[in-house]
Scaffold this active site. Structure first.
Site, PDB file in Angstrom:
ATOM      1  N   HIS A   1      -2.208 -12.296   1.922  1.00 30.68           N
ATOM      2  CA  HIS A   1      -1.890 -12.276   3.365  1.00 30.68           C
ATOM      3  C   HIS A   1      -2.571 -13.393   4.147  1.00 30.68           C
ATOM      4  O   HIS A   1      -3.319 -13.145   5.094  1.00 30.68           O
ATOM      5  CB  HIS A   1      -2.186 -10.904   3.988  1.00 30.68           C
ATOM      6  CG  HIS A   1      -3.458 -10.228   3.535  1.00 30.68           C
ATOM      7  ND1 HIS A   1      -4.700 -10.813   3.638  1.00 30.68           N
ATOM      8  CD2 HIS A   1      -3.677  -9.012   2.980  1.00 30.68           C
ATOM      9  CE1 HIS A   1      -5.612  -9.998   3.155  1.00 30.68           C
ATOM     10  NE2 HIS A   1      -5.014  -8.890   2.753  1.00 30.68           N
TER      11      HIS A   1
ATOM     12  N   HIS B   1      -8.604 -10.453  -1.168  1.00 30.92           N
ATOM     13  CA  HIS B   1      -8.628 -10.295   0.292  1.00 30.92           C
ATOM     14  C   HIS B   1      -9.667 -11.303   0.783  1.00 30.92           C
ATOM     15  O   HIS B   1     -10.868 -11.049   0.729  1.00 30.92           O
ATOM     16  CB  HIS B   1      -9.020  -8.864   0.676  1.00 30.92           C
ATOM     17  CG  HIS B   1      -8.981  -8.643   2.157  1.00 30.92           C
ATOM     18  ND1 HIS B   1      -8.074  -7.822   2.782  1.00 30.92           N
ATOM     19  CD2 HIS B   1      -9.720  -9.185   3.169  1.00 30.92           C
ATOM     20  CE1 HIS B   1      -8.251  -7.853   4.095  1.00 30.92           C
ATOM     21  NE2 HIS B   1      -9.256  -8.676   4.349  1.00 30.92           N
TER      22      HIS B   1
ATOM     23  N   LYS C   1      -7.941  -6.592  -7.948  1.00 31.33           N
ATOM     24  CA  LYS C   1      -8.068  -6.939  -6.538  1.00 31.33           C
ATOM     25  C   LYS C   1      -9.526  -7.044  -6.117  1.00 31.33           C
ATOM     26  O   LYS C   1     -10.318  -6.132  -6.357  1.00 31.33           O
ATOM     27  CB  LYS C   1      -7.361  -5.879  -5.685  1.00 31.33           C
ATOM     28  CG  LYS C   1      -7.439  -6.080  -4.182  1.00 31.33           C
ATOM     29  CD  LYS C   1      -6.452  -7.116  -3.673  1.00 31.33           C
ATOM     30  CE  LYS C   1      -6.632  -7.402  -2.172  1.00 31.33           C
ATOM     31  NZ  LYS C   1      -5.771  -6.598  -1.332  1.00 31.33           N
TER      32      LYS C   1
ATOM     33  N   ASP D   1       2.047  -6.431   2.589  1.00 31.08           N
ATOM     34  CA  ASP D   1       0.851  -5.729   3.065  1.00 31.08           C
ATOM     35  C   ASP D   1       1.242  -4.533   3.932  1.00 31.08           C
ATOM     36  O   ASP D   1       0.508  -4.161   4.837  1.00 31.08           O
ATOM     37  CB  ASP D   1      -0.109  -6.665   3.810  1.00 31.08           C
ATOM     38  CG  ASP D   1      -1.518  -6.072   3.895  1.00 31.08           C
ATOM     39  OD1 ASP D   1      -1.790  -5.083   3.188  1.00 31.08           O
ATOM     40  OD2 ASP D   1      -2.336  -6.591   4.671  1.00 31.08           O
TER      41      ASP D   1
ATOM     42  N   HIS E   1      -0.418   4.099   8.089  1.00 30.89           N
ATOM     43  CA  HIS E   1      -1.442   5.056   8.521  1.00 30.89           C
ATOM     44  C   HIS E   1      -0.730   6.048   9.429  1.00 30.89           C
ATOM     45  O   HIS E   1       0.064   5.634  10.279  1.00 30.89           O
ATOM     46  CB  HIS E   1      -2.552   4.362   9.317  1.00 30.89           C
ATOM     47  CG  HIS E   1      -3.419   3.458   8.495  1.00 30.89           C
ATOM     48  ND1 HIS E   1      -4.501   3.908   7.767  1.00 30.89           N
ATOM     49  CD2 HIS E   1      -3.364   2.124   8.279  1.00 30.89           C
ATOM     50  CE1 HIS E   1      -5.086   2.885   7.145  1.00 30.89           C
ATOM     51  NE2 HIS E   1      -4.407   1.786   7.440  1.00 30.89           N
TER      52      HIS E   1
ATOM     53  N   HIS F   1       0.868  -1.188   0.000  1.00 29.82           N
ATOM     54  CA  HIS F   1       0.000   0.000   0.000  1.00 29.82           C
ATOM     55  C   HIS F   1       0.897   1.227   0.000  1.00 29.82           C
ATOM     56  O   HIS F   1       1.555   1.525   0.991  1.00 29.82           O
ATOM     57  CB  HIS F   1      -0.920  -0.002   1.227  1.00 29.82           C
ATOM     58  CG  HIS F   1      -1.875  -1.155   1.237  1.00 29.82           C
ATOM     59  ND1 HIS F   1      -3.084  -1.134   0.587  1.00 29.82           N
ATOM     60  CD2 HIS F   1      -1.766  -2.394   1.777  1.00 29.82           C
ATOM     61  CE1 HIS F   1      -3.699  -2.302   0.735  1.00 29.82           C
ATOM     62  NE2 HIS F   1      -2.915  -3.091   1.459  1.00 29.82           N
ATOM     63  N   LEU F   2       0.926   1.905  -1.139  1.00 27.03           N
ATOM     64  CA  LEU F   2       1.784   3.087  -1.259  1.00 27.03           C
ATOM     65  C   LEU F   2       0.973   4.371  -1.127  1.00 27.03           C
ATOM     66  O   LEU F   2       1.537   5.464  -1.084  1.00 27.03           O
ATOM     67  CB  LEU F   2       2.539   3.054  -2.588  1.00 27.03           C
ATOM     68  CG  LEU F   2       3.463   1.830  -2.760  1.00 27.03           C
ATOM     69  CD1 LEU F   2       4.053   1.785  -4.168  1.00 27.03           C
ATOM     70  CD2 LEU F   2       4.576   1.833  -1.722  1.00 27.03           C
ATOM     71  N   ARG F   3      -0.357   4.226  -1.080  1.00 24.29           N
ATOM     72  CA  ARG F   3      -1.267   5.367  -0.891  1.00 24.29           C
ATOM     73  C   ARG F   3      -1.166   6.360  -2.034  1.00 24.29           C
ATOM     74  O   ARG F   3      -0.482   6.151  -3.020  1.00 24.29           O
ATOM     75  CB  ARG F   3      -1.013   6.085   0.456  1.00 24.29           C
ATOM     76  CG  ARG F   3      -0.928   5.168   1.677  1.00 24.29           C
ATOM     77  CD  ARG F   3      -2.159   4.318   1.876  1.00 24.29           C
ATOM     78  NE  ARG F   3      -2.169   3.666   3.185  1.00 24.29           N
ATOM     79  CZ  ARG F   3      -2.880   2.583   3.463  1.00 24.29           C
ATOM     80  NH1 ARG F   3      -3.623   2.008   2.538  1.00 24.29           N
ATOM     81  NH2 ARG F   3      -2.852   2.056   4.663  1.00 24.29           N
TER      82      ARG F   3
ATOM     83  N   ALA G   1      -6.684  -0.143  10.545  1.00 24.34           N
ATOM     84  CA  ALA G   1      -5.993  -1.428  10.351  1.00 24.34           C
ATOM     85  C   ALA G   1      -4.844  -1.246   9.377  1.00 24.34           C
ATOM     86  O   ALA G   1      -5.031  -0.699   8.289  1.00 24.34           O
ATOM     87  CB  ALA G   1      -6.973  -2.473   9.819  1.00 24.34           C
TER      88      ALA G   1
HETATM   89  O1  DOR Z   1      -4.458  -4.096   7.701  1.00 21.73           O
HETATM   90  C1  DOR Z   1      -4.731  -3.828   6.540  1.00 21.73           C
HETATM   91  N1  DOR Z   1      -4.545  -2.577   6.053  1.00 21.73           N
HETATM   92  N2  DOR Z   1      -5.261  -4.765   5.753  1.00 21.73           N
HETATM   93  C2  DOR Z   1      -5.721  -4.491   4.540  1.00 21.73           C
HETATM   94  O2  DOR Z   1      -6.238  -5.375   3.895  1.00 21.73           O
HETATM   95  C3  DOR Z   1      -5.689  -3.093   4.014  1.00 21.73           C
HETATM   96  C4  DOR Z   1      -4.670  -2.299   4.673  1.00 21.73           C
HETATM   97  C5  DOR Z   1      -4.766  -0.815   4.420  1.00 21.73           C
HETATM   98  O3  DOR Z   1      -4.998  -0.414   3.272  1.00 21.73           O
HETATM   99  O4  DOR Z   1      -4.593  -0.038   5.366  1.00 21.73           O
HETATM  100 ZN    ZN Z   2      -3.369  -5.066   1.831  1.00 20.62          ZN
END
Ligand code: DOR
Ligand code: ZN
Length: 343
Positions: free
Chosen positions: A176, A141, A104, A249, A253, A23-25, A265
């Protein structure tokens, strides 16, 4: 044993690792996350659950460009798109033409930014058929958000069975994997089905998350499970299971989103995953299996050229910073015994 890792060594190198789940946002933080990724990985399969999502040909092309530019070319983005209800065959073909290698599947409500996901594969039947025809990989997922938190993977297995049966040529990556139940399913599935494993599901259990104190920086989806589940994953990767390869993964955040009444998460694992895995594989007597897991099998499953360049691993204690890029990284404040650098 006389393999080349059997003697205690202080330095060795492997082909540059790939991260098949990152996840590179989007937005201002993306550059820092991408550059951090490039310190350990040559290629990263960039997940599409951004805001807004990556779900069209132009979005795929723009996101790839943005990552390439942000990392100064040091990280090669591998593009994905998010399957949305009613997505057309034409949209899938446009995503593929723009360079996407995978789509996805997020069950609606299963994780971060997934409220626009699918309630059932039937909602994306045309898109799944187009992916199968185009040779794209389906990343899943695999959690049923309606099930109890620790049973969500197992509860999703019937949906996987339906998709595997309905699309006999579709290549599928179960993302994952965190439970012995889903691991067993993945290993018994046809060869066109593989699974990614994260560093955090190999390192932690639910007790690390909530056993002593609530540790929001270890909170992720799927949640870490029992020692039995973790050990099943460890055994499988240590013995070099052909179907398993690495996907971090890594999901940054900002600290403010993790340290509150509702922790988001996601674990920012990219800064420490490779070093931590070197220590883990070494303690399991499995250093010889590290390269296949990190650098070989993922590219082979995706049909990509082998990784170019090397990553050097060196023994030496270092303490993980408490914060990197505005995020608390995995194992913050802890001491690691390996470090890595690309050569
Ligand atoms: O913990 C997680 N964070 N699991 C995911 O499937 C998505 C990810 C996120 O994008 O923050
Ligand atoms: Zn993920």
């Amino acid at each position: 044993m006389t393999d080349r890792f059997s003697i205690a060594r202080d330095r060795f190198s492997i082909a540059t690792p790939d991260d098949f789940h990152a996840h590179l946002r989007r937005g201002s933080a993306m550059g820092a996350y991408a550059r951090r990724h490039a310190l350990s990985f040559g290629r990263a399969l960039a997940m599409p659950n951004t805001v807004p999502p990556i779900a069209s040909g132009p979005a795929v092309a723009a996101y790839r460009e943005a990552i390439l530019e942000a990392a100064g070319g040091a990280l090669a983005p591998l593009a994905t798109f998010k399957l949305l209800p009613g997505m057309s065959e034409g949209t899938v073909r446009a995503c593929a033409a723009a360079g996407a290698i995978a789509g996805k599947y997020y069950p609606a409500g299963s994780t971060t930014n997934s409220s626009d996901g699918l309630r059932d594969p039937a909602e994306a039947e045309a898109a799944l058929g187009a992916m199968e025809a185009a040779g794209l990989v389906l990343c899943v997922h695999a959690e049923d958000p309606a099930a109890p938190a620790l049973e969500r993977e197992e509860a999703f297995i019937p949906v996987l069975e339906r998709m595997i049966a309905a699309h006999p040529r579709l290549r599928i990556v179960i993302e994952h994997v965190s439970s012995a139940a889903l691991l067993g399913f993945a290993l018994a599935a046809p060869p066109r089905v593989a699974a990614t494993v994260t560093a955090h599901h190999l390192l932690f259990t639910l007790d690390d998350l909530i056993g002593e104190a609530m540790s929001p920086h270890l909170y992720c989806k799927p949640v870490p499970k029992s020692a039995r589940d973790r050990d099943a994953l460890r055994d499988a990767v240590f013995r070099g299971e052909r179907k398993l390869f690495f996907g971090s993964d890594s999901a940054p955040h900002p600290r403010s989103a993790k340290e509150g009444a509702r922790a988001a998460a996601g674990i920012y694992s990219s800064p420490t995953a490779v070093a931590a895995l070197a220590g883990l594989f070494e303690s399991g007597g499995a250093l010889a299996a590290l390269e296949g897991f990190l650098s070989i099998r993922g590219a082979s499953f995706y049909g990509l050229p082998p990784a170019s360049g090397r990553l050097e691993l060196a023994r030496g204690e270092w303490v993980v910073p408490e914060e990197l890029d505005g995020v608390v990284p995995m194992l913050a404040g802890k001491s690691l015994s390996w470090s890595c650098s690309r050569t």
